[in-house]
Design a protein around this motif. Sequence first.
Motif, PDB file in Angstrom:
ATOM      1  N   SER A 548      45.361 -14.060 -35.131  1.00  0.00           N
ATOM      2  CA  SER A 548      45.005 -15.453 -35.175  1.00  0.00           C
ATOM      3  C   SER A 548      46.446 -15.571 -35.115  1.00  0.00           C
ATOM      4  CB  SER A 548      43.526 -15.421 -35.446  1.00  0.00           C
ATOM      5  OG  SER A 548      43.977 -15.875 -36.706  1.00  0.00           O
ATOM      6  N   THR A 549      46.920 -15.635 -35.785  1.00  0.00           N
ATOM      7  CA  THR A 549      48.046 -16.522 -36.397  1.00  0.00           C
ATOM      8  C   THR A 549      49.539 -15.820 -35.607  1.00  0.00           C
ATOM      9  OG1 THR A 549      47.551 -16.347 -38.731  1.00  0.00           O
ATOM     10  CG2 THR A 549      49.764 -16.543 -38.117  1.00  0.00           C
ATOM     11  N   VAL A 550      49.210 -14.632 -35.437  1.00  0.00           N
ATOM     12  CA  VAL A 550      50.346 -14.027 -34.587  1.00  0.00           C
ATOM     13  C   VAL A 550      50.153 -14.028 -32.618  1.00  0.00           C
ATOM     14  CG1 VAL A 550      51.103 -12.552 -36.450  1.00  0.00           C
ATOM     15  CG2 VAL A 550      50.127 -10.859 -34.875  1.00  0.00           C
ATOM     16  N   GLN A 551      49.266 -15.023 -33.042  1.00  0.00           N
ATOM     17  CA  GLN A 551      49.031 -13.944 -30.937  1.00  0.00           C
ATOM     18  C   GLN A 551      50.088 -15.347 -29.827  1.00  0.00           C
ATOM     19  OE1 GLN A 551      44.785 -14.897 -30.701  1.00  0.00           O
ATOM     20  NE2 GLN A 551      45.062 -16.589 -30.467  1.00  0.00           N
ATOM     21  N   ASP A 552      49.817 -16.105 -30.578  1.00  0.00           N
ATOM     22  CA  ASP A 552      50.538 -16.985 -29.658  1.00  0.00           C
ATOM     23  C   ASP A 552      52.168 -16.592 -29.448  1.00  0.00           C
ATOM     24  OD1 ASP A 552      48.342 -18.485 -29.005  1.00  0.00           O
ATOM     25  OD2 ASP A 552      48.773 -19.368 -30.111  1.00  0.00           O
ATOM     26  N   ALA A 553      52.672 -15.931 -30.190  1.00  0.00           N
ATOM     27  CA  ALA A 553      54.410 -15.819 -30.475  1.00  0.00           C
ATOM     28  C   ALA A 553      54.487 -15.574 -29.129  1.00  0.00           C
ATOM     29  CB  ALA A 553      54.527 -14.907 -31.889  1.00  0.00           C
ATOM     30  N   ASP A 554      56.210 -15.737 -28.889  1.00  0.00           N
ATOM     31  CA  ASP A 554      56.602 -15.118 -27.694  1.00  0.00           C
ATOM     32  C   ASP A 554      56.749 -13.495 -28.077  1.00  0.00           C
ATOM     33  OD1 ASP A 554      57.162 -17.845 -26.500  1.00  0.00           O
ATOM     34  OD2 ASP A 554      58.674 -17.905 -28.601  1.00  0.00           O
ATOM     35  N   LEU A 555      56.869 -12.948 -29.229  1.00  0.00           N
ATOM     36  CA  LEU A 555      57.157 -11.773 -29.440  1.00  0.00           C
ATOM     37  C   LEU A 555      56.783 -11.411 -30.429  1.00  0.00           C
ATOM     38  CD1 LEU A 555      58.724  -8.826 -28.381  1.00  0.00           C
ATOM     39  CD2 LEU A 555      60.942  -9.669 -30.016  1.00  0.00           C
ATOM     40  N   ILE A 556      56.309  -9.975 -30.376  1.00  0.00           N
ATOM     41  CA  ILE A 556      55.250  -9.630 -31.811  1.00  0.00           C
ATOM     42  C   ILE A 556      55.758  -8.395 -31.511  1.00  0.00           C
ATOM     43  CG2 ILE A 556      53.055  -8.828 -32.724  1.00  0.00           C
ATOM     44  CD1 ILE A 556      51.636 -10.935 -30.715  1.00  0.00           C
ATOM     45  N   LEU A 557      56.251  -8.223 -32.901  1.00  0.00           N
ATOM     46  CA  LEU A 557      57.122  -6.540 -33.940  1.00  0.00           C
ATOM     47  C   LEU A 557      55.491  -5.821 -34.504  1.00  0.00           C
ATOM     48  CD1 LEU A 557      60.571  -7.668 -34.444  1.00  0.00           C
ATOM     49  CD2 LEU A 557      59.763  -6.882 -31.953  1.00  0.00           C
ATOM     50  N   VAL A 558      55.274  -4.942 -34.107  1.00  0.00           N
ATOM     51  CA  VAL A 558      54.881  -4.110 -35.401  1.00  0.00           C
ATOM     52  C   VAL A 558      55.643  -2.945 -35.557  1.00  0.00           C
ATOM     53  CG1 VAL A 558      52.562  -2.538 -35.242  1.00  0.00           C
ATOM     54  CG2 VAL A 558      52.919  -4.542 -33.915  1.00  0.00           C
ATOM     55  N   LEU A 559      56.085  -3.146 -37.039  1.00  0.00           N
ATOM     56  CA  LEU A 559      56.747  -2.540 -38.485  1.00  0.00           C
ATOM     57  C   LEU A 559      56.010  -0.896 -38.885  1.00  0.00           C
ATOM     58  CD1 LEU A 559      58.868  -4.571 -37.444  1.00  0.00           C
ATOM     59  CD2 LEU A 559      59.220  -4.335 -39.557  1.00  0.00           C
ATOM     60  N   ASP A 560      56.113   0.447 -39.057  1.00  0.00           N
ATOM     61  CA  ASP A 560      55.794   1.572 -39.456  1.00  0.00           C
ATOM     62  C   ASP A 560      56.707   2.014 -40.577  1.00  0.00           C
ATOM     63  OD1 ASP A 560      53.321   2.039 -40.638  1.00  0.00           O
ATOM     64  OD2 ASP A 560      53.388   3.818 -39.238  1.00  0.00           O
ATOM     65  N   ASN A 561      56.959   2.340 -41.151  1.00  0.00           N
ATOM     66  CA  ASN A 561      57.761   2.834 -42.179  1.00  0.00           C
ATOM     67  C   ASN A 561      59.119   2.508 -41.608  1.00  0.00           C
ATOM     68  OD1 ASN A 561      58.529   4.860 -43.767  1.00  0.00           O
ATOM     69  ND2 ASN A 561      58.063   6.508 -41.904  1.00  0.00           N
ATOM     70  N   GLY A 562      59.814   1.253 -41.428  1.00  0.00           N
ATOM     71  CA  GLY A 562      60.601   1.221 -41.300  1.00  0.00           C
ATOM     72  C   GLY A 562      61.341   0.762 -39.746  1.00  0.00           C
ATOM     73  N   LYS A 563      60.799   1.270 -39.068  1.00  0.00           N
ATOM     74  CA  LYS A 563      60.541   1.729 -37.758  1.00  0.00           C
ATOM     75  C   LYS A 563      59.566   0.729 -37.135  1.00  0.00           C
ATOM     76  CE  LYS A 563      62.040   6.229 -37.372  1.00  0.00           C
ATOM     77  NZ  LYS A 563      62.141   7.381 -37.414  1.00  0.00           N
ATOM     78  N   ILE A 564      60.551  -0.293 -35.378  1.00  0.00           N
ATOM     79  CA  ILE A 564      59.587  -0.928 -34.483  1.00  0.00           C
ATOM     80  C   ILE A 564      58.735   0.016 -33.843  1.00  0.00           C
ATOM     81  CG2 ILE A 564      59.431  -2.545 -33.067  1.00  0.00           C
ATOM     82  CD1 ILE A 564      61.826  -3.929 -33.597  1.00  0.00           C
ATOM     83  N   VAL A 565      57.464  -0.172 -34.121  1.00  0.00           N
ATOM     84  CA  VAL A 565      55.940   0.963 -33.696  1.00  0.00           C
ATOM     85  C   VAL A 565      55.972   0.657 -31.935  1.00  0.00           C
ATOM     86  CG1 VAL A 565      56.179   2.227 -35.512  1.00  0.00           C
ATOM     87  CG2 VAL A 565      55.005   0.759 -34.858  1.00  0.00           C
ATOM     88  N   GLN A 566      55.902  -1.085 -32.514  1.00  0.00           N
ATOM     89  CA  GLN A 566      55.644  -1.656 -30.583  1.00  0.00           C
ATOM     90  C   GLN A 566      55.845  -3.455 -30.851  1.00  0.00           C
ATOM     91  OE1 GLN A 566      50.903  -1.611 -31.943  1.00  0.00           O
ATOM     92  NE2 GLN A 566      50.858  -0.997 -29.621  1.00  0.00           N
ATOM     93  N   GLU A 567      56.027  -3.530 -29.824  1.00  0.00           N
ATOM     94  CA  GLU A 567      56.446  -5.096 -29.708  1.00  0.00           C
ATOM     95  C   GLU A 567      56.587  -5.567 -28.121  1.00  0.00           C
ATOM     96  OE1 GLU A 567      61.094  -5.330 -28.578  1.00  0.00           O
ATOM     97  OE2 GLU A 567      60.937  -3.032 -28.839  1.00  0.00           O
ATOM     98  N   GLY A 568      56.065  -6.545 -28.389  1.00  0.00           N
ATOM     99  CA  GLY A 568      55.306  -7.351 -27.219  1.00  0.00           C
ATOM    100  C   GLY A 568      54.694  -8.943 -27.658  1.00  0.00           C
ATOM    101  N   THR A 569      54.020  -9.182 -25.997  1.00  0.00           N
ATOM    102  CA  THR A 569      53.065 -10.176 -26.383  1.00  0.00           C
ATOM    103  C   THR A 569      51.921  -9.917 -26.482  1.00  0.00           C
ATOM    104  OG1 THR A 569      52.841 -10.388 -24.648  1.00  0.00           O
ATOM    105  CG2 THR A 569      54.815 -10.948 -24.234  1.00  0.00           C
TER     106      THR A 569
END
Length: 599
Positions: A548-569
Amino acid sequence: MRELKSIFNFMKGSKFIYFLSILSIILATFFTVVGPLLIKTTIDSIIGNKPIDSEQLAKLINFLGGKVFLKNNIWIIGIVLIILTILRGMFLYLKNTLSSKSAENTAKSIREELYDHIQKLPYEYHVKADTGELIQRCSSDVETIRRFLAVQFVEVGGSLFNLIFVAYIMFNLHVKMALVSMAVVPIIFVFAFIFFSKVQKIFLEVDEAEGRLSTVLQENLTGIRVVKAFARQSYEIEKFDKKNSQYRDLTFKLIKLLAWYWSISDFICMMQIGAVLAMGSLWAAKGQLSLGTLVAFITYESMLLWPVRQMGRILTDMGKAIVSIGRIEEVLEEPIEILEENHEKPQIIGNISFRNVYFGYEDKESVLKGISFDVKAGETIAILGPTGSGKSSLVHLLPRLYDYDSGSIKIDGIELKSIDKKWIRKNVGLVLQEPFLFAKTIRDNIKISNPRLNDKKVFEAAEAASIHNDISSFDKGYDTLVGERGVSLSGGQKQRMAIARTIIVESPIVVFDDSLSAVDTETDIAIREALNERRSKSTTFIISHRISTVQDADLILVLDNGKIVQEGTHETLIKEDGVYKRVYNIQSSFEDNIEEVNI
C-alpha cells in the motif's frame, strides 16, 4: 616516547605556563633544602664553636648580626626558618596553580580535537563504533591525562632537582655519610622502573574493562524501556554484574601490585634511614661527624627518599597516562572522511541515473550487483525486497555515505563521485528507519537543520508529516521537551517528527529508508498524500515492505540478493509472477481476513 610527545603536542599554548610551574617547584625545592643547612650551622657554629664552612651562610650570619648576636637572640634563626617556609609555600602554591591551569587547557584541547575528529569520521566508522568505548576515551582517559599533568608530571622536575640539590649538599658536608645516605637510591629507581613495566599492562586491562562496563551501562540506560517490556531486568543485572566483577578483579589485582611496591619501598627506605642513624651516631661519637651535620643528614635523608619513592607513583600515573593517550590516539589515527572542497557544487534538480553499479563493504562480497535504472526529477521510486537484499545500501549511496565500487551514478548528468560530499548531503534528505531526536523542544528538533526557519515552515512540515495534531495536543505544544533520544514520544511520533525535520529542508532528493514502518496505515496514507502534493519539488525514494505504501510510485524496484529482479509500476508488477505479486497476494489476503473479522 611517542605518547609523551603527543601530550606535548596537545599542550600548545600552555607550555610556557607549565615551564613556570616547573620553575616554581625548583625554587620551592631550593628554599626547602636551605633550611637544614641553616639548622646545621646554628648547632655547629652559633651554639657551638665550629667555623662556618659555607661562604654564603657566613654572609647570611653576618647580615643577621654575627654569631655572638645570634647566639643571644636565637629566635632570629626561627624567624628566618619561618620566612623560608613561607617562600616555599608561595612557590608550591604557584606550582599547583600554574600546572593545574596548563593541565586544564591541555585537557580542553584534547577533548576538542577528539570531538572534532569524531565528527569527521566516516559514516561506516560510526556504524561499527562502540559508543561506550568512545565516551570512555573522551572522558575518563582525558581525565587521567589531565590529572597526570596537573599533579605528577611536574613532580618529576621537583624530584630531579631535589635529588641534585640534596646530593650536592650531602657530598659537600661529608662524602662517606653521603655515600651511606644514597646507597639505596639506585635500588629504588631500578625497582620503580621494574614495577612500572609490570603494571602498565594491568592499566590497559583495567581501562578496557571500565570501557566495557560503561558500554553495558550506556546500552541498558538507552534501552531501558525494551528491558522492562521484555522483563529482562534479571538478565541485564547479571550481565552488568559480570562486567563489574571483571573490572573489580582487575582493579584489585592492580591494587595488590601497588601495595607490594609501597610496602617493599617503605621497608627499603626504613632500612636506609636506620643505616644513616646507626653510622651517623657511630661517627658522631668518634668525633668524625658533628652533631649539626648528623641532624642535617637525618633531615636530608627524608627529603631524598620521599621523592625517590614518589617516582613509583609518578611512573604509575605516567603508565596510566601513556595507556590513555594511546587509546585516544587510536581514535585520532582513524582516517577521517575526505570532504573534497574542490569538487563540483552543481544545482541539484533530481534526475538520477544508475548504470551497472556494484558496491560492497570493506572488500567483502558485493551487496549491490549491476544495479541500473533511471529516474526523472520529481518522480517517486519505491524499493521493495527481503531483508539483506541491498535496499538501504542503494539509497545510502545517494548522499555518499558510502561510495560505489564500480559503475556510474549520475545526478543531473554529473558523476556522483565528482560532487562535493557536503553539497550532495545538503541536497539529499534522508529519513532513517530508526530516527534520532535530540533532548530539545519539538520545535528545535524539527528545524535543527536551520534554526532561523520561521514557525510557519515548522507547522507546514509537521502537517505534511501528519504530526501537527499530535503536537498541538501536548500541554506545551511545539515547546514540549521530547526527552533524551525522544523517549517521551511514541515510535510513530518520533518517526513523523524525523520526516517533518527532513521535509522542512525541501531537498531536491528525499529518501525514506523504511521510515514509514512505524506509522499506522491511515497515517501512512496521509503522509503519502502530502508527499504527492509536493512531488514536483523532490525526487523521492521510498523503501517499504507495504504494498500500500509503494503502489502509487512512478517506478517500483524489487531487489533480491543485491540485484533488481523486477521493475515497473504497480499495475504491471501484479500481473507478473515474482516476488512483488507474492507479497501483494499475501498482504491482500491478510487485509481481507482482518475486514472479515471486523464485520
